[in-house]
Every structure is written in structure tokens, then in C-alpha cells.
Design a protein around this motif. Structure first.
Motif, PDB file in Angstrom:
ATOM      1  N   HIS A  63      10.834   9.904   8.346  1.00 54.33           N
ATOM      2  CA  HIS A  63      10.495   8.498   8.100  1.00 54.33           C
ATOM      3  C   HIS A  63      11.412   7.909   7.034  1.00 54.33           C
ATOM      4  N   ASN A  64      12.050   6.782   7.359  1.00 55.44           N
ATOM      5  CA  ASN A  64      12.995   6.160   6.423  1.00 55.44           C
ATOM      6  C   ASN A  64      12.340   5.686   5.133  1.00 55.44           C
ATOM      7  N   ILE A  65      11.191   5.025   5.213  1.00 56.58           N
ATOM      8  CA  ILE A  65      10.554   4.472   4.012  1.00 56.58           C
ATOM      9  C   ILE A  65       9.990   5.583   3.133  1.00 56.58           C
ATOM     10  N   TYR A  66       9.305   6.550   3.730  1.00 56.67           N
ATOM     11  CA  TYR A  66       8.653   7.599   2.948  1.00 56.67           C
ATOM     12  C   TYR A  66       9.577   8.766   2.617  1.00 56.67           C
ATOM     13  N   ASN A  67      10.737   8.827   3.285  1.00 57.50           N
ATOM     14  CA  ASN A  67      11.715   9.886   3.061  1.00 57.50           C
ATOM     15  C   ASN A  67      11.104  11.278   3.194  1.00 57.50           C
ATOM     16  N   THR A  68      10.387  11.462   4.286  1.00 57.38           N
ATOM     17  CA  THR A  68       9.761  12.756   4.570  1.00 57.38           C
ATOM     18  C   THR A  68       9.550  12.892   6.072  1.00 57.38           C
ATOM     19  N   LEU A 109      -9.725  10.694  11.460  1.00 59.15           N
ATOM     20  CA  LEU A 109      -9.910   9.388  10.820  1.00 59.15           C
ATOM     21  C   LEU A 109      -9.556   9.561   9.349  1.00 59.15           C
ATOM     22  N   ASP A 110      -8.677   8.681   8.861  1.00 58.09           N
ATOM     23  CA  ASP A 110      -8.214   8.805   7.481  1.00 58.09           C
ATOM     24  C   ASP A 110      -7.922   7.427   6.907  1.00 58.09           C
ATOM     25  N   VAL A 111      -8.274   7.243   5.650  1.00 64.44           N
ATOM     26  CA  VAL A 111      -7.849   6.056   4.920  1.00 64.44           C
ATOM     27  C   VAL A 111      -6.643   6.501   4.094  1.00 64.44           C
ATOM     28  N   LEU A 112      -5.479   5.926   4.412  1.00 62.54           N
ATOM     29  CA  LEU A 112      -4.226   6.343   3.795  1.00 62.54           C
ATOM     30  C   LEU A 112      -3.681   5.240   2.892  1.00 62.54           C
ATOM     31  N   THR A 113      -3.334   5.602   1.683  1.00 60.45           N
ATOM     32  CA  THR A 113      -2.763   4.624   0.759  1.00 60.45           C
ATOM     33  C   THR A 113      -1.272   4.447   1.055  1.00 60.45           C
ATOM     34  N   VAL A 114      -0.843   3.216   1.028  1.00 59.72           N
ATOM     35  CA  VAL A 114       0.566   2.886   1.221  1.00 59.72           C
ATOM     36  C   VAL A 114       1.056   2.229  -0.063  1.00 59.72           C
ATOM     37  N   LEU A 115       2.018   2.852  -0.692  1.00 61.72           N
ATOM     38  CA  LEU A 115       2.579   2.281  -1.916  1.00 61.72           C
ATOM     39  C   LEU A 115       3.436   1.069  -1.578  1.00 61.72           C
ATOM     40  N   GLY A 116       3.596   0.177  -2.542  1.00 64.11           N
ATOM     41  CA  GLY A 116       4.477  -0.965  -2.350  1.00 64.11           C
ATOM     42  C   GLY A 116       5.883  -0.493  -2.017  1.00 64.11           C
ATOM     43  N   HIS A 117       6.552  -1.196  -1.113  1.00 65.42           N
ATOM     44  CA  HIS A 117       7.887  -0.792  -0.673  1.00 65.42           C
ATOM     45  C   HIS A 117       8.630  -1.992  -0.073  1.00 65.42           C
ATOM     46  N   VAL A 118       9.911  -1.812   0.154  1.00 61.75           N
ATOM     47  CA  VAL A 118      10.721  -2.837   0.804  1.00 61.75           C
ATOM     48  C   VAL A 118      10.912  -2.440   2.254  1.00 61.75           C
ATOM     49  N   LYS A 119      10.621  -3.382   3.172  1.00 60.63           N
ATOM     50  CA  LYS A 119      10.810  -3.144   4.597  1.00 60.63           C
ATOM     51  C   LYS A 119      11.570  -4.326   5.183  1.00 60.63           C
ATOM     52  N   ARG A 120      12.697  -4.014   5.784  1.00 58.76           N
ATOM     53  CA  ARG A 120      13.563  -5.049   6.375  1.00 58.76           C
ATOM     54  C   ARG A 120      13.873  -6.164   5.373  1.00 58.76           C
ATOM     55  N   GLY A 121      14.126  -5.760   4.138  1.00 57.97           N
ATOM     56  CA  GLY A 121      14.528  -6.703   3.110  1.00 57.97           C
ATOM     57  C   GLY A 121      13.405  -7.443   2.413  1.00 57.97           C
ATOM     58  N   ASN A 122      12.165  -7.198   2.816  1.00 57.35           N
ATOM     59  CA  ASN A 122      11.018  -7.881   2.213  1.00 57.35           C
ATOM     60  C   ASN A 122      10.099  -6.879   1.528  1.00 57.35           C
ATOM     61  N   TYR A 123       9.561  -7.284   0.369  1.00 55.76           N
ATOM     62  CA  TYR A 123       8.634  -6.419  -0.345  1.00 55.76           C
ATOM     63  C   TYR A 123       7.257  -6.471   0.317  1.00 55.76           C
ATOM     64  N   VAL A 124       6.674  -5.304   0.536  1.00 53.49           N
ATOM     65  CA  VAL A 124       5.326  -5.171   1.085  1.00 53.49           C
ATOM     66  C   VAL A 124       4.458  -4.568  -0.016  1.00 53.49           C
ATOM     67  N   SER A 125       3.406  -5.273  -0.409  1.00 54.62           N
ATOM     68  CA  SER A 125       2.515  -4.795  -1.473  1.00 54.62           C
ATOM     69  C   SER A 125       1.731  -3.567  -1.022  1.00 54.62           C
ATOM     70  N   ALA A 126       1.281  -2.804  -1.999  1.00 56.59           N
ATOM     71  CA  ALA A 126       0.441  -1.634  -1.709  1.00 56.59           C
ATOM     72  C   ALA A 126      -0.794  -2.076  -0.927  1.00 56.59           C
ATOM     73  N   HIS A 127      -1.231  -1.236   0.001  1.00 58.79           N
ATOM     74  CA  HIS A 127      -2.397  -1.542   0.823  1.00 58.79           C
ATOM     75  C   HIS A 127      -2.921  -0.255   1.456  1.00 58.79           C
ATOM     76  N   LEU A 128      -3.951  -0.373   2.273  1.00 56.71           N
ATOM     77  CA  LEU A 128      -4.552   0.785   2.948  1.00 56.71           C
ATOM     78  C   LEU A 128      -4.282   0.739   4.441  1.00 56.71           C
ATOM     79  N   HIS A 129      -3.959   1.900   5.000  1.00 55.77           N
ATOM     80  CA  HIS A 129      -3.921   2.068   6.449  1.00 55.77           C
ATOM     81  C   HIS A 129      -5.211   2.763   6.856  1.00 55.77           C
ATOM     82  N   LEU A 130      -5.970   2.114   7.710  1.00 55.71           N
ATOM     83  CA  LEU A 130      -7.187   2.698   8.263  1.00 55.71           C
ATOM     84  C   LEU A 130      -6.752   3.416   9.530  1.00 55.71           C
ATOM     85  N   SER A 131      -6.418   4.683   9.381  1.00 53.44           N
ATOM     86  CA  SER A 131      -5.726   5.449  10.409  1.00 53.44           C
ATOM     87  C   SER A 131      -6.668   6.103  11.411  1.00 53.44           C
TER      88      SER A 131
END
Length: 185
Positions: A63-68, A109-131
Motif C-alpha cells: 500500500h502506497n499510503i501506509y507503506n506496508t 468486522l473491525d473499526v480501523l483508525t486511519v491517520l491523517g495523510h495526503v492522498k492525490r495531493g489533498n490532506y485527508v483528516s484522521a477518521h475511522l474505517h468501519l471495515s
């Protein structure tokens, strides 16, 4: 299938899943836009844990954003067919066209935390993925294709070595849980 009923029927395997299921259902009840990224706090995602026929390897992407190394998946973006989303994202992110569900039931079923990051040149604030995740199967002889805008690698990893490739401790726990369920099938 009604995606909410599918989540309600899901039988958690441990306390983490029980608590996460409760939070996911709470968010579904409280937010009208839970299926879209318009909800900046939490939104539904659907992932696929892809195994080979022998169930001894998992197909993962770097994964490009998470580097893992990680499973495949994506946002619901208004769609209700969560299994369909998991299969489509798996195909798009790996290049493998013939990916099938091992079962149509939710595997995790998992609630996953997403740290703030840049995607396609735009900043995305931290949020939750309800996976909502599904167990999928693919033929390891099929050609793999990197999706440059999302990943920098696609490969089959021995299922017992995922921890050596994933550098996210919280995801290592999710993968261990799914591997355990896979081996029990």
C-alpha cells in the motif's frame, strides 16, 4: 442482501469484534451518510482477504499510503453490496480477474483508525474505517498487476509469514484473526 442485516447477523468471534460490531451499528444508526466519504468521522469500507486454493498463501498489495503489505479493499462510496465491493477492489488492486468469495458471509468486522495523510495531493483528516471484510480466493498462477496510484507491489505471501511483511501491529492482529478462521474452514 441487506447490508445492515448482514452486519446485525454477524457472530463476533471475540470481545474486539463484539465491541466493534456495536460501534459500527451505532454509527449506522446515527449517521445517514455512513456509506460515503462525506462522513468525515467514520464510513463503511469493504476489504478482501485473498487466499489461494491451498489456503497457505495470501495475496497482498504494498500500500502506497501506509507503506506496508496489506489486504485489498475500498470505500463503499454509496454502494450497499459490500461483498461486491470487496471482490471488485481485489480485482482492481491485484490485476487478478477471477476472484471468488470462499463464502458470502462476513469474515471480520473491525473499526480501523486511519491517520491523517495526503492522498492525490489533498490532506485527508484522521477518521475511522468501519471495515466489513470477506474471505476471497484466487488462483496464484494468474498474472498480477500493480495499480500504480494505490500500490507499489502485489504478491503472494505465505499465510504464516504475514507478520514479517505487515508493519502495522493493529492490522497484524486482524490478519491473525482471519488466518485462524481460514485454517478452521
Amino acid at each position: 442482501m441487506d447490508w445492515i442485516k448482514e452486519i446485525e447477523r454477524y457472530n463476533p468471534c471475540n470481545e474486539q469484534e463484539e465491541k466493534d460490531k456495536q460501534l459500527i451499528l451505532y454509527c449506522i444508526d446515527k449517521f445517514d451518510d455512513i456509506l460515503t466519504r462525506d462522513n468525515k468521522i467514520a464510513h463503511i469500507t469493504s476489504s478482501g482477504f485473498i487466499v489461494n486454493k491451498a489456503r497457505d498463501k495470501a495475496l497482498m498489495i504494498h500500500h502506497n499510503i501506509y507503506n506496508t503489505w496489506a489486504w485489498t479493499g475500498g470505500h463503499a462510496d454509496g454502494e450497499e453490496d459490500l461483498l461486491g465491493i470487496a471482490v471488485r477492489e481485489a480485482q482492481e488492486e491485484t490485476g487478478v480477474k477471477n476472484i471468488q468469495p470462499v463464502t458470502t458471509n462476513i469474515v471480520s468486522l473491525d473499526v480501523l483508525t486511519v491517520l491523517g495523510h495526503v492522498k492525490r495531493g489533498n490532506y485527508v483528516s484522521a477518521h475511522l474505517h468501519l471495515s466489513v471484510a470477506y474471505l476471497l480466493e484466487a488462483d496464484e498462477r494468474d498474472p498480477l498487476v500493480i495499480k500504480d496510484d494505490e500500490n507499489s507491489g502485489v504478491k503472494w505471501i505465505p499465510i504464516d509469514d504475514i507478520d514479517k511483511y505487515s508493519n502495522e501491529p493493529h492490522m497484524q492482529e486482524v490478519y491473525k484473526k482471519i488466518v485462524s478462521k481460514t485454517k478452521a474452514l
